[in-house]
Design an enzyme around this catalytic site. Structure first.
Site, mmCIF file in Angstrom:
data_model
loop_
_atom_site.group_PDB
_atom_site.id
_atom_site.type_symbol
_atom_site.label_atom_id
_atom_site.label_comp_id
_atom_site.label_asym_id
_atom_site.label_seq_id
_atom_site.Cartn_x
_atom_site.Cartn_y
_atom_site.Cartn_z
ATOM 1 N N GLY A 46 -25.430 0.476 -16.135
ATOM 2 C CA GLY A 46 -25.427 1.645 -15.273
ATOM 3 C C GLY A 46 -26.741 1.753 -14.520
ATOM 4 N N GLN A 51 -33.249 6.043 -9.791
ATOM 5 C CA GLN A 51 -34.080 4.972 -10.373
ATOM 6 C C GLN A 51 -34.638 4.001 -9.336
ATOM 7 O OE1 GLN A 51 -30.837 4.381 -13.423
ATOM 8 N NE2 GLN A 51 -32.572 3.553 -14.533
ATOM 9 N N CYS A 92 -32.373 1.854 -20.949
ATOM 10 C CA CYS A 92 -32.461 2.280 -19.556
ATOM 11 C C CYS A 92 -33.286 1.235 -18.808
ATOM 12 C CB CYS A 92 -33.155 3.647 -19.481
ATOM 13 S SG CYS A 92 -33.300 4.310 -17.814
ATOM 14 N N HIS A 134 -25.504 9.487 -19.187
ATOM 15 C CA HIS A 134 -26.883 8.993 -19.076
ATOM 16 C C HIS A 134 -27.309 8.909 -17.607
ATOM 17 C CE1 HIS A 134 -30.177 6.002 -20.225
ATOM 18 N NE2 HIS A 134 -30.097 5.867 -18.917
ATOM 19 N N GLU A 135 -26.429 8.335 -16.768
ATOM 20 C CA GLU A 135 -26.769 8.177 -15.341
ATOM 21 C C GLU A 135 -26.792 9.519 -14.620
ATOM 22 O OE1 GLU A 135 -28.066 5.482 -14.596
ATOM 23 O OE2 GLU A 135 -27.320 4.352 -16.315
#
Ligand code: QAP
Ligand code: CO
Length: 168
Positions: A46, A51, A92, A134-135
């Site tokens: 992901g 990011q 991550c 999470h994303e």
């Protein structure tokens, strides 16, 4: 297509809150294509636009074994279907080399726009549910380390800062 530079924790730009996408133009399509290439190149499941320092509500995930099932979510929303949670070891691409166990709801409905601007809803369970949550946290400036104790987060921060300084 291009592999984009990923921000590394504790970069403060990871704390920015992303803006809704209003029009899905060629620039957004190019970004999605680059997010996918960057995620696959980093062996990720992901990646969020946050990011790569683009603060728009866009994320990509691919939890398939063959890495041939990209899911593109624009302006995603989730609904938790029951209060049952599952623990996964999360990593991550912005926190390279660290994996930690995190508990999250394990069944969610995900609603988002696709690249054609059409709204769709899918059920997400297990790893897909975890990865999407999470994303989506990234789009709100949150990182999975925020679920840990301050001590654990500080230790990871110190180690990553040390590595980034050694790399200069
Ligand atoms: C989020 O993260 C996720 O440290 C996506 O050295 C991950 O793809 C949600 C990665 C796991 C749930 C479970 C991390 C690759 C990839 C690293 C990723 C690394 C190489 C992380
Ligand atoms: Co992440």
């Amino acid at each position: 297509m291009a592999v984009l530079k990923i921000l590394i924790f504790p970069d403060q730009r990871l704390r920015a809150v992303a803006e809704e996408v209003l029009v899905i133009d060629d620039e957004i399509k190019k970004l999605v294509s680059n997010l996918l290439e960057t995620m696959y190149e980093g062996n990720g499941i992901g990646l969020s636009a946050t990011q790569v320092n683009i603060h728009k509500r866009i994320l990509v995930v691919d939890v398939s074994d063959e890495k041939d099932s990209p899911l593109i979510l624009i302006n995603p929303k989730i609904e938790v279907l029951n209060k049952e949670e599952k623990i996964y070891s999360e990593g991550c691409l912005s926190v390279p080399g660290f994996f930690e166990e995190i508990s999250r709801p394990s069944e969610i409905n995900i609603t988002a726009l696709n690249l054609e601007g059409e709204r769709f809803t899918i059920m997400g369970t297990d790893l897909l549910a975890v990865a999407v949550q999470h994303e989506m946290d990234h789009l709100d400036g949150k990182i999975f380390l925020d679920f840990l104790s301050n001590l654990k987060r500080q230790t990871i921060k110190r180690k990553l800062l040390k590595i980034s300084k050694a790399a200069v």
